[in-house]
Design a protein around this motif. Sequence first.
Motif, PDB file in Angstrom:
ATOM      1  N   GLY A 130       0.781  -1.226   0.000  1.00 48.05           N
ATOM      2  CA  GLY A 130       0.000   0.000   0.000  1.00 48.05           C
ATOM      3  C   GLY A 130       0.808   1.269   0.000  1.00 48.05           C
ATOM      4  N   SER A 131       2.129   1.171  -0.020  1.00 46.31           N
ATOM      5  CA  SER A 131       2.955   2.375   0.080  1.00 46.31           C
ATOM      6  C   SER A 131       3.118   3.047  -1.277  1.00 46.31           C
ATOM      7  CB  SER A 131       4.335   2.006   0.630  1.00 46.31           C
ATOM      8  OG  SER A 131       4.974   1.083  -0.219  1.00 46.31           O
ATOM      9  N   PRO A 132       3.423   4.350  -1.298  1.00 50.43           N
ATOM     10  CA  PRO A 132       3.666   5.035  -2.570  1.00 50.43           C
ATOM     11  C   PRO A 132       4.797   4.363  -3.340  1.00 50.43           C
ATOM     12  CG  PRO A 132       3.445   6.614  -0.767  1.00 50.43           C
ATOM     13  CD  PRO A 132       3.500   5.255  -0.133  1.00 50.43           C
ATOM     14  N   GLY A 133       4.615   4.216  -4.638  1.00 51.83           N
ATOM     15  CA  GLY A 133       5.631   3.595  -5.468  1.00 51.83           C
ATOM     16  C   GLY A 133       5.651   2.080  -5.412  1.00 51.83           C
ATOM     17  N   ALA A 134       4.648   1.466  -4.783  1.00 52.25           N
ATOM     18  CA  ALA A 134       4.582   0.005  -4.711  1.00 52.25           C
ATOM     19  C   ALA A 134       4.448  -0.579  -6.117  1.00 52.25           C
ATOM     20  CB  ALA A 134       3.401  -0.428  -3.852  1.00 52.25           C
ATOM     21  N   PRO A 135       4.977  -1.782  -6.352  1.00 52.49           N
ATOM     22  CA  PRO A 135       4.892  -2.376  -7.689  1.00 52.49           C
ATOM     23  C   PRO A 135       3.444  -2.564  -8.138  1.00 52.49           C
ATOM     24  CG  PRO A 135       6.473  -3.567  -6.329  1.00 52.49           C
ATOM     25  CD  PRO A 135       5.750  -2.628  -5.417  1.00 52.49           C
ATOM     26  N   TRP A 136       3.213  -2.327  -9.405  1.00 48.00           N
ATOM     27  CA  TRP A 136       1.891  -2.491 -10.003  1.00 48.00           C
ATOM     28  C   TRP A 136       1.566  -3.976 -10.119  1.00 48.00           C
ATOM     29  CZ3 TRP A 136      -1.675   1.046 -10.433  1.00 48.00           C
ATOM     30  CH2 TRP A 136      -2.766   0.853 -11.299  1.00 48.00           C
ATOM     31  N   ASN A 137       0.358  -4.336  -9.778  1.00 45.84           N
ATOM     32  CA  ASN A 137      -0.103  -5.710  -9.913  1.00 45.84           C
ATOM     33  C   ASN A 137      -0.418  -6.005 -11.376  1.00 45.84           C
ATOM     34  OD1 ASN A 137      -0.918  -8.283  -9.187  1.00 45.84           O
ATOM     35  ND2 ASN A 137      -2.576  -7.617  -7.848  1.00 45.84           N
ATOM     36  N   THR A 138      -0.568  -7.286 -11.736  1.00 46.62           N
ATOM     37  CA  THR A 138      -0.890  -7.618 -13.117  1.00 46.62           C
ATOM     38  C   THR A 138      -2.404  -7.656 -13.317  1.00 46.62           C
ATOM     39  OG1 THR A 138      -1.085 -10.023 -12.913  1.00 46.62           O
ATOM     40  CG2 THR A 138       1.142  -9.120 -13.124  1.00 46.62           C
ATOM     41  N   PRO A 139      -2.882  -7.343 -14.522  1.00 47.80           N
ATOM     42  CA  PRO A 139      -4.321  -7.398 -14.776  1.00 47.80           C
ATOM     43  C   PRO A 139      -4.928  -8.765 -14.493  1.00 47.80           C
ATOM     44  CG  PRO A 139      -3.193  -6.264 -16.578  1.00 47.80           C
ATOM     45  CD  PRO A 139      -2.133  -6.843 -15.689  1.00 47.80           C
ATOM     46  N   ASP A 140      -4.195  -9.840 -14.753  1.00 44.52           N
ATOM     47  CA  ASP A 140      -4.712 -11.190 -14.496  1.00 44.52           C
ATOM     48  C   ASP A 140      -5.002 -11.397 -13.011  1.00 44.52           C
ATOM     49  OD1 ASP A 140      -4.485 -11.791 -17.172  1.00 44.52           O
ATOM     50  OD2 ASP A 140      -2.918 -13.308 -16.928  1.00 44.52           O
ATOM     51  N   HIS A 141      -4.058 -10.986 -12.158  1.00 43.45           N
ATOM     52  CA  HIS A 141      -4.276 -11.159 -10.720  1.00 43.45           C
ATOM     53  C   HIS A 141      -5.480 -10.345 -10.249  1.00 43.45           C
ATOM     54  CE1 HIS A 141       0.314 -12.008 -10.348  1.00 43.45           C
ATOM     55  NE2 HIS A 141      -0.351 -13.131 -10.561  1.00 43.45           N
ATOM     56  N   VAL A 142      -5.566  -9.119 -10.724  1.00 47.79           N
ATOM     57  CA  VAL A 142      -6.676  -8.247 -10.313  1.00 47.79           C
ATOM     58  C   VAL A 142      -8.008  -8.843 -10.749  1.00 47.79           C
ATOM     59  CG1 VAL A 142      -7.709  -5.964 -10.610  1.00 47.79           C
ATOM     60  CG2 VAL A 142      -5.228  -6.181 -10.322  1.00 47.79           C
ATOM     61  N   ALA A 143      -8.077  -9.283 -11.998  1.00 52.97           N
ATOM     62  CA  ALA A 143      -9.337  -9.828 -12.528  1.00 52.97           C
ATOM     63  C   ALA A 143      -9.754 -11.089 -11.791  1.00 52.97           C
ATOM     64  CB  ALA A 143      -9.189 -10.101 -14.026  1.00 52.97           C
ATOM     65  N   VAL A 144      -8.823 -12.023 -11.607  1.00 44.81           N
ATOM     66  CA  VAL A 144      -9.177 -13.292 -10.974  1.00 44.81           C
ATOM     67  C   VAL A 144      -9.495 -13.104  -9.498  1.00 44.81           C
ATOM     68  CG1 VAL A 144      -8.339 -15.592 -10.364  1.00 44.81           C
ATOM     69  CG2 VAL A 144      -7.945 -14.688 -12.662  1.00 44.81           C
ATOM     70  N   GLY A 145      -8.715 -12.291  -8.807  1.00 39.17           N
ATOM     71  CA  GLY A 145      -8.987 -12.067  -7.399  1.00 39.17           C
ATOM     72  C   GLY A 145     -10.342 -11.429  -7.172  1.00 39.17           C
ATOM     73  N   ARG A 146     -10.639 -10.401  -7.957  1.00 45.91           N
ATOM     74  CA  ARG A 146     -11.933  -9.724  -7.809  1.00 45.91           C
ATOM     75  C   ARG A 146     -13.086 -10.653  -8.202  1.00 45.91           C
ATOM     76  NH1 ARG A 146     -13.876  -4.413  -7.438  1.00 45.91           N
ATOM     77  NH2 ARG A 146     -16.113  -4.629  -7.038  1.00 45.91           N
ATOM     78  N   ALA A 147     -12.923 -11.396  -9.280  1.00 40.00           N
ATOM     79  CA  ALA A 147     -13.983 -12.309  -9.721  1.00 40.00           C
ATOM     80  C   ALA A 147     -14.211 -13.414  -8.703  1.00 40.00           C
ATOM     81  CB  ALA A 147     -13.631 -12.906 -11.080  1.00 40.00           C
ATOM     82  N   THR A 148     -13.160 -13.850  -8.024  1.00 38.45           N
ATOM     83  CA  THR A 148     -13.317 -14.890  -7.010  1.00 38.45           C
ATOM     84  C   THR A 148     -14.121 -14.372  -5.824  1.00 38.45           C
ATOM     85  OG1 THR A 148     -11.240 -15.937  -7.687  1.00 38.45           O
ATOM     86  CG2 THR A 148     -12.067 -16.468  -5.497  1.00 38.45           C
ATOM     87  N   LEU A 149     -13.827 -13.164  -5.386  1.00 32.15           N
ATOM     88  CA  LEU A 149     -14.606 -12.572  -4.299  1.00 32.15           C
ATOM     89  C   LEU A 149     -16.084 -12.485  -4.681  1.00 32.15           C
ATOM     90  CD1 LEU A 149     -12.030  -9.871  -3.295  1.00 32.15           C
ATOM     91  CD2 LEU A 149     -13.075 -11.430  -1.658  1.00 32.15           C
ATOM     92  N   ASP A 150     -16.353 -12.097  -5.923  1.00 33.41           N
ATOM     93  CA  ASP A 150     -17.741 -11.981  -6.375  1.00 33.41           C
ATOM     94  C   ASP A 150     -18.384 -13.354  -6.562  1.00 33.41           C
ATOM     95  OD1 ASP A 150     -17.553  -9.234  -6.369  1.00 33.41           O
ATOM     96  OD2 ASP A 150     -17.034  -9.097  -8.489  1.00 33.41           O
ATOM     97  N   ALA A 151     -17.642 -14.297  -7.115  1.00 33.87           N
ATOM     98  CA  ALA A 151     -18.191 -15.621  -7.411  1.00 33.87           C
ATOM     99  C   ALA A 151     -18.539 -16.399  -6.151  1.00 33.87           C
ATOM    100  CB  ALA A 151     -17.200 -16.421  -8.257  1.00 33.87           C
ATOM    101  N   ALA A 152     -17.899 -16.077  -5.028  1.00 43.20           N
ATOM    102  CA  ALA A 152     -18.256 -16.745  -3.774  1.00 43.20           C
ATOM    103  C   ALA A 152     -19.715 -16.495  -3.427  1.00 43.20           C
ATOM    104  CB  ALA A 152     -17.349 -16.265  -2.641  1.00 43.20           C
ATOM    105  N   GLY A 153     -20.217 -15.317  -3.795  1.00 48.41           N
ATOM    106  CA  GLY A 153     -21.630 -15.029  -3.623  1.00 48.41           C
ATOM    107  C   GLY A 153     -22.477 -15.576  -4.760  1.00 48.41           C
ATOM    108  N   ASP A 154     -21.973 -15.450  -5.978  1.00 50.03           N
ATOM    109  CA  ASP A 154     -22.705 -15.966  -7.145  1.00 50.03           C
ATOM    110  C   ASP A 154     -23.023 -17.448  -6.980  1.00 50.03           C
ATOM    111  OD1 ASP A 154     -22.329 -13.454  -8.352  1.00 50.03           O
ATOM    112  OD2 ASP A 154     -20.562 -14.137  -9.483  1.00 50.03           O
ATOM    113  N   ALA A 155     -22.091 -18.184  -6.408  1.00 48.62           N
ATOM    114  CA  ALA A 155     -22.247 -19.641  -6.317  1.00 48.62           C
ATOM    115  C   ALA A 155     -23.455 -20.045  -5.492  1.00 48.62           C
ATOM    116  CB  ALA A 155     -20.980 -20.266  -5.726  1.00 48.62           C
ATOM    117  N   GLY A 156     -23.875 -19.178  -4.570  1.00 53.21           N
ATOM    118  CA  GLY A 156     -24.983 -19.532  -3.713  1.00 53.21           C
ATOM    119  C   GLY A 156     -26.343 -19.033  -4.172  1.00 53.21           C
ATOM    120  N   ASN A 157     -26.372 -18.302  -5.268  1.00 54.91           N
ATOM    121  CA  ASN A 157     -27.626 -17.695  -5.748  1.00 54.91           C
ATOM    122  C   ASN A 157     -28.089 -18.428  -7.002  1.00 54.91           C
ATOM    123  OD1 ASN A 157     -29.624 -16.028  -6.918  1.00 54.91           O
ATOM    124  ND2 ASN A 157     -28.740 -14.205  -5.958  1.00 54.91           N
TER     125      ASN A 157
END
Length: 250
Positions: A130-157
């Motif tokens: 979280g510090s200034p100048g921290a390395p940028w994450n990759t789009p793949d990690h961001v997409a999969v991590g965010r989709a996993t958080l969302d899919a945990a709810g999707d799976a139950g609906n």
Amino acid sequence: MTGTDVTDLAEMPGDWQRALAVVAHPDDLEYGCAAAVAAWTDAGKEVAYVLATRGEAGIDTIAPDDCGPLREREQRDSAAVVGVDTVEFLDHRDGVIEYGLGLRRDIAAAIRRHRPELVITLNHRDTWGGSPGAPWNTPDHVAVGRATLDAAGDAGNRWIFPELADQGLEPWNGVRWVAVAASSTPTHAVDAAPGLDRAIRSLLCHRAYIEVLTDEDPEQYVRSFLTSATGQASARFGGRPAVAFELFGR
């Protein structure tokens, strides 16, 4: 408290039996949390891996058609070292994973298939740290991590992706937590010491990737990296080397 404003890390919950780890690439879990996985499987818990890609775009000197099968083999070998027998690949394209309904659907389907209580993923935020100048994450990690958080709810609906039920994948509303490894704001941790040697051997299975990543001796590089990574949270975990997670309840 540790210092004046940093809260100690709590022990990860242990009252669960099945976990599913969902990440973008081969080696993501070995760099992130294999020592915790080793401890869990030692305790008799079931852990399965789902990878969005086969990591086919990860080695510049190896063409994707050759690289994908190689990295798949390395991933299966590395998972076995820490007691994981089930490794699945969703076959999204490495490097160009898109966050969206297709990715959420695939991960929700995996969650319904495996019916975990704990879901694990990797840092979904824009940067590493979280510090200034921290390395940028990759789009793949961001997409999969965010989709996993969302899919945990999707799976139950049942009304989200109803076609999954038509495929025999009934809703699963049993996910109790999603744990994010390599988060800049961890809340919980697992003692890394019992599983650290196996985590080192597990990461070493990704030898083709490591050998183009560094000029160091692979074993020296891996041991140094994981020892440092698990030591970073030790001051907040009673002095013990730790695999830290940001834990989201459901």
